[in-house]
Scaffold this motif. Structure first.
Motif, PDB file in Angstrom:
ATOM      1  N   ASP A 170      41.987 -47.581 -23.633  1.00  0.00           N
ATOM      2  CA  ASP A 170      42.982 -46.508 -23.768  1.00  0.00           C
ATOM      3  C   ASP A 170      44.392 -47.070 -23.607  1.00  0.00           C
ATOM      4  N   LEU A 171      44.540 -47.955 -22.639  1.00  0.00           N
ATOM      5  CA  LEU A 171      45.836 -48.586 -22.382  1.00  0.00           C
ATOM      6  C   LEU A 171      46.260 -49.441 -23.577  1.00  0.00           C
ATOM      7  N   ILE A 172      45.325 -50.227 -24.103  1.00  0.00           N
ATOM      8  CA  ILE A 172      45.623 -51.102 -25.239  1.00  0.00           C
ATOM      9  C   ILE A 172      45.987 -50.279 -26.471  1.00  0.00           C
ATOM     10  N   GLU A 173      45.263 -49.176 -26.685  1.00  0.00           N
ATOM     11  CA  GLU A 173      45.548 -48.311 -27.849  1.00  0.00           C
ATOM     12  C   GLU A 173      46.971 -47.775 -27.798  1.00  0.00           C
ATOM     13  N   CYS A 174      47.359 -47.243 -26.652  1.00  0.00           N
ATOM     14  CA  CYS A 174      48.690 -46.653 -26.515  1.00  0.00           C
ATOM     15  C   CYS A 174      49.772 -47.715 -26.657  1.00  0.00           C
ATOM     16  N   ALA A 175      49.572 -48.844 -26.001  1.00  0.00           N
ATOM     17  CA  ALA A 175      50.566 -49.926 -26.072  1.00  0.00           C
ATOM     18  C   ALA A 175      50.731 -50.428 -27.504  1.00  0.00           C
ATOM     19  N   SER A 176      49.633 -50.547 -28.225  1.00  0.00           N
ATOM     20  CA  SER A 176      49.697 -51.023 -29.612  1.00  0.00           C
ATOM     21  C   SER A 176      50.477 -50.061 -30.500  1.00  0.00           C
ATOM     22  N   LEU A 177      50.257 -48.758 -30.297  1.00  0.00           N
ATOM     23  CA  LEU A 177      50.999 -47.763 -31.076  1.00  0.00           C
ATOM     24  C   LEU A 177      52.500 -47.859 -30.798  1.00  0.00           C
ATOM     25  N   LEU A 178      52.858 -48.011 -29.533  1.00  0.00           N
ATOM     26  CA  LEU A 178      54.280 -48.124 -29.172  1.00  0.00           C
ATOM     27  C   LEU A 178      54.887 -49.399 -29.747  1.00  0.00           C
ATOM     28  N   GLN A 179      54.149 -50.506 -29.630  1.00  0.00           N
ATOM     29  CA  GLN A 179      54.664 -51.767 -30.154  1.00  0.00           C
ATOM     30  C   GLN A 179      54.930 -51.677 -31.649  1.00  0.00           C
ATOM     31  N   LYS A 180      54.008 -51.047 -32.367  1.00  0.00           N
ATOM     32  CA  LYS A 180      54.157 -50.938 -33.818  1.00  0.00           C
ATOM     33  C   LYS A 180      55.291 -49.990 -34.188  1.00  0.00           C
ATOM     34  N   GLN A 181      55.377 -48.854 -33.494  1.00  0.00           N
ATOM     35  CA  GLN A 181      56.384 -47.846 -33.817  1.00  0.00           C
ATOM     36  C   GLN A 181      57.799 -48.317 -33.513  1.00  0.00           C
ATOM     37  N   PHE A 182      57.963 -49.069 -32.425  1.00  0.00           N
ATOM     38  CA  PHE A 182      59.312 -49.421 -31.969  1.00  0.00           C
ATOM     39  C   PHE A 182      59.574 -50.930 -31.963  1.00  0.00           C
ATOM     40  N   ASP A 183      58.654 -51.699 -32.532  1.00  0.00           N
ATOM     41  CA  ASP A 183      58.803 -53.158 -32.640  1.00  0.00           C
ATOM     42  C   ASP A 183      59.073 -53.794 -31.260  1.00  0.00           C
ATOM     43  N   LEU A 184      58.203 -53.489 -30.319  1.00  0.00           N
ATOM     44  CA  LEU A 184      58.344 -53.999 -28.953  1.00  0.00           C
ATOM     45  C   LEU A 184      57.535 -55.279 -28.779  1.00  0.00           C
ATOM     46  N   LYS A 185      57.992 -56.145 -27.859  1.00  0.00           N
ATOM     47  CA  LYS A 185      57.315 -57.400 -27.555  1.00  0.00           C
ATOM     48  C   LYS A 185      56.768 -57.366 -26.128  1.00  0.00           C
ATOM     49  N   GLN A 186      55.734 -58.159 -25.895  1.00  0.00           N
ATOM     50  CA  GLN A 186      55.186 -58.272 -24.545  1.00  0.00           C
ATOM     51  C   GLN A 186      56.211 -58.903 -23.613  1.00  0.00           C
ATOM     52  N   ALA A 187      56.325 -58.375 -22.394  1.00  0.00           N
ATOM     53  CA  ALA A 187      57.162 -59.008 -21.372  1.00  0.00           C
ATOM     54  C   ALA A 187      56.477 -60.287 -20.924  1.00  0.00           C
ATOM     55  N   SER A 188      57.271 -61.285 -20.601  1.00  0.00           N
ATOM     56  CA  SER A 188      56.714 -62.612 -20.322  1.00  0.00           C
ATOM     57  C   SER A 188      56.367 -62.832 -18.853  1.00  0.00           C
ATOM     58  N   ALA A 189      56.785 -61.905 -17.966  1.00  0.00           N
ATOM     59  CA  ALA A 189      56.547 -62.117 -16.531  1.00  0.00           C
ATOM     60  C   ALA A 189      56.783 -60.813 -15.781  1.00  0.00           C
ATOM     61  N   SER A 190      56.561 -60.853 -14.471  1.00  0.00           N
ATOM     62  CA  SER A 190      56.823 -59.699 -13.615  1.00  0.00           C
ATOM     63  C   SER A 190      58.329 -59.464 -13.498  1.00  0.00           C
ATOM     64  N   LYS A 191      58.711 -58.274 -13.038  1.00  0.00           N
ATOM     65  CA  LYS A 191      60.130 -57.984 -12.822  1.00  0.00           C
ATOM     66  C   LYS A 191      60.751 -58.983 -11.846  1.00  0.00           C
ATOM     67  N   TYR A 192      60.008 -59.309 -10.795  1.00  0.00           N
ATOM     68  CA  TYR A 192      60.500 -60.254  -9.786  1.00  0.00           C
ATOM     69  C   TYR A 192      60.842 -61.596 -10.422  1.00  0.00           C
ATOM     70  N   GLU A 193      59.905 -62.144 -11.176  1.00  0.00           N
ATOM     71  CA  GLU A 193      60.137 -63.452 -11.788  1.00  0.00           C
ATOM     72  C   GLU A 193      61.232 -63.377 -12.847  1.00  0.00           C
ATOM     73  N   LEU A 194      61.236 -62.321 -13.651  1.00  0.00           N
ATOM     74  CA  LEU A 194      62.269 -62.179 -14.681  1.00  0.00           C
ATOM     75  C   LEU A 194      63.655 -62.095 -14.068  1.00  0.00           C
ATOM     76  N   GLY A 195      63.754 -61.363 -12.930  1.00  0.00           N
ATOM     77  CA  GLY A 195      65.043 -61.257 -12.255  1.00  0.00           C
ATOM     78  C   GLY A 195      65.545 -62.610 -11.773  1.00  0.00           C
TER      79      GLY A 195
END
Length: 205
Positions: A170-195
């Motif tokens: 269910d999670l993968i289905e929703c994420a895939s729809l959002l990625q396709k609709q809005f051209d989103l990319k996977q985040a590469s790390a946690s918020k902590y590491e990205l910060g």
């Protein structure tokens, strides 16, 4: 507690567009009031917890304070599977060795004689949306973030989708729809590491 989530990078404009145009999904959509979350991440000077794939966070939301230990866990088919342990704080000295030994022995064993200090603050204006379909329930969070380290600040925008009920499909289905609709990319790390990366604050081992 085991957490299943997908993290996607975005821009402010895209977050606003998602919030306004969620009705393309075949899920029921409930927009909740925005939340202000202030997260303080603690580690040793040489980031021992980070290098053990752990994040130790104090989160403030109004008068509520929650202490959480998160593992970076595993990443499979775009889904982060992480273990987290959290407790609500009253007035405890949560950085004391006795508190850590009693409540977070993993942190105590890693830190040992070192001291924990705040290494980054993350201020999050979170716009939550609850999605439901059949027996599945997801929380989709539109996160408007400010990373703060001393006097330095950096903006970052993220979509976080967490599985509340149902299965990872269910999670993968929703994420895939959002990625396709809005051209989103996977985040590469946690918020902590990205910060920390934003401020070049992670030393090379």
């Amino acid at each position: 507690m085991i957490e299943y989530e997908v993290k996607l990078t975005a821009s402010r404009k895209i977050l606003e567009k998602i919030e306004a145009e969620m009705d393309f999904l075949s899920w029921s959509v409930t927009r909740l009031p925005p939340r202000k979350l202030i997260s303080h991440y603690y580690d040793t000077d040489d980031l021992k917890l980070l290098f053990k794939n752990l994040a130790f966070r104090l989160r403030e939301e109004g008068s509520k304070k929650t202490l959480t230990l998160k593992s970076n866990g595993t990443f499979n088919a775009g889904v982060y599977v992480r273990e987290e342990k959290e407790i609500e704080l009253d007035h405890e000295d949560f950085l004391s060795k006795s508190f850590l030994k009693r409540n977070f022995p993993e942190v105590y064993e890693i830190v040992k004689d070192d001291e924990l200090r705040e290494v980054i603050e993350i201020v999050n204006e979170r716009h939550p949306i609850v999605l439901k379909k059949n027996n599945a329930e997801l929380e989709l969070d539109l996160d408007y973030l400010n990373f703060v380290k001393g006097r330095r600040k950096a903006e970052y925008y993220e979509v976080e989708i967490e599985l509340k009920k149902g299965c990872s499909e269910d999670l993968i289905e929703c994420a895939s729809l959002l990625q396709k609709q809005f051209d989103l990319k996977q985040a590469s790390a946690s918020k902590y590491e990205l910060g920390l990366r934003c401020f070049n604050a992670i030393p090379v081992p």
